[in-house]
Design a protein around this motif. Sequence first.
Motif, short mmCIF file in Angstrom:
data_model
loop_
_atom_site.label_atom_id
_atom_site.label_comp_id
_atom_site.label_asym_id
_atom_site.label_seq_id
_atom_site.Cartn_x
_atom_site.Cartn_y
_atom_site.Cartn_z
N ASP A 286 41.47 47.41 33.96
CA ASP A 286 41.69 48.22 35.15
C ASP A 286 42.67 49.37 34.92
O ASP A 286 42.41 50.50 35.35
CB ASP A 286 42.20 47.31 36.28
CG ASP A 286 42.45 48.06 37.56
OD1 ASP A 286 41.47 48.57 38.13
OD2 ASP A 286 43.61 48.15 37.99
N GLU A 375 40.89 42.60 34.95
CA GLU A 375 42.19 42.99 35.49
C GLU A 375 43.20 43.15 34.35
O GLU A 375 43.08 42.52 33.30
CB GLU A 375 42.67 41.94 36.49
CG GLU A 375 41.83 41.92 37.76
CD GLU A 375 42.20 40.78 38.69
OE1 GLU A 375 41.98 40.91 39.91
OE2 GLU A 375 42.71 39.74 38.20
N ARG A 396 42.78 42.50 42.06
CA ARG A 396 41.86 43.47 42.62
C ARG A 396 40.88 42.85 43.63
O ARG A 396 40.25 41.84 43.38
CB ARG A 396 41.06 44.14 41.50
CG ARG A 396 41.89 45.08 40.65
CD ARG A 396 42.44 46.21 41.47
NE ARG A 396 43.19 47.16 40.67
CZ ARG A 396 43.91 48.16 41.18
NH1 ARG A 396 43.96 48.31 42.50
NH2 ARG A 396 44.57 48.98 40.40
#
Length: 592
Positions: A286, A375, A396
Amino acid sequence: METSGLLKAIAVAASLALAACGGGGGSPKFNTGGDSGGTGSTGGTGGTGGTVTVQVLKLGNGTGSGFTSGALATTKSVLQSGSSATISLNVVDENNAAVSEAYSVSVNSNCVGTGLAKISKNGGDVSQVTTSNGLATFSYTPQGCVGTDTINATLVTETQSLSAEVTITVEQDQVLAVEFVSISKNQLSLRGIGGQETAEVVFKLVGAQSAPIIGEDVTFSLSTTEGGISLAPGTSTGVTDSEGKVTTVVQSGTTATTLKVYAVHDASQIQGSSSDIVISTGVAVDNRFSISYDTQPANAYNTDGIAVSINVIAADQFGNSPPDGTQVRFVSPEAGKVDDACSLIDGRCSVQWLSASPRPADMRVGLLAYMRGAESFTDVNGNAVYDGADTFTEDRAEPYVDANENGMYDLGEFYVDTNQDGDRDLGNNKWDGPCMQGVNAAAICDGESSIFIARQLRIVMSRNDACVVAITGFPAPKPAGGSIDLTVAADAAASGVITLDDCNGNPWPKGTTFKWEVNEADTNILALYGLKAGTISNANLDNGGHDFALQLAGNASPSYTSSKQGTLKLTVSFPNSTNLEFEWRIIYPVEP
């Protein structure tokens, strides 16, 4: 009796037989001499005694007394692989004179048939050559052939089948290089996480003429075996094939690293090296997914088809590129048209957004890019996997487009329904990413194996207009037909900040130019300080307009005895070639 004499005897016998039959109107497939026979329908009166002749051909090399039947001529009888010889042949008549008629002659050899040599003419491979005035030439080039090779030429007519040949010796070429040819994948996943874990690496042995060398032993090795990187069983050695190529297979390990494959020709110890192979997770994370544009604000308030290039870059936790071909998807739910996806090449790709209806009232369009990934986490103990010692900072939720720019999801805004459950799901309070227990048994794998990671940006459709929206320190600009005075005394200064936008709360379109200037009745009375001119490039879209901090300073020693006037003027020129002007009248009072 010679062959030519025998054929002539056969021709004469055939002629007599035809005469005995009373002609027949048509002539046979031989060249004939004399008049034709009778009509044949009434038995005929017979011919006039003509004979049928057959042209006798020979295939070899040379003409006249220098003709050698059944043999081709060559410029070289000994070759190295990759070098060439010119082969020539001649078609002559029974008197060894060159024939003028063109004939097609087939050419071949054992090595040509197995792909280890080629026959060519005028730059292209051929299997037939055509004579011109009885002569034809072609090139013979061995490409891996070693030893003797016999080149054959064959000519077949309606009455004859002729052949000729020449034998060339091809010497064993010396290995001069081990060339790296290709690699099937230049990036592999860490072993055990389910990605691409093997790659084929191809090398080629070449000699003095860059021709392939076949049947040679080659041994492979790796620049590192860290984390269990290895060559696949049975591929640590190989023998070059008919193209001089030899292949090995690399298997990834459990450590992120970069390596090379080495290939050594056993007999000469000449070595070649592959390009780099990267071993990494290959999963975009991410915090290493970014998005940008090349032209903003777009001059698209009332114009369709204005293009904005949208660029994305993605990397895994080690900063390496995801595998080429990884898809990134795009949506523009508020306005415009955007390509639905692009494929990463070396970690980056681009799409194009085009302005089109509908247009939101604020002319600000949210665009979302998203892809499968993981993530981010902080690798506290440095073992490259998420475990109990680590933390992840962003849990997220499903990605969405923040249409009203309030920083939170509101009902009705577009979102990516990852699990197709009809609801926008929040984070699960677990690290989501590929299970790394195959790399390290301590890895935690209780989250999702992948999620959609996303980035959004704001595209502004600006208009070709300008409005003053805020002023501090200065009065408002002069209205049409009006007069607003700005007094600047000698040895004093007037300062202010003037903010302008496109009259819709947004910056001016990219490419807009501006110019501040002072027009005076007399010179050297007033000085202007600040950003006097420029061109709008990629403006800060979070700033609704453009701030100009200006200062007007009067001359410390004025030489005038009565009040003077001047003008502070701003000229704004838009990409569509229209101009707008703003003015302030400046008063210079006489000092007492």
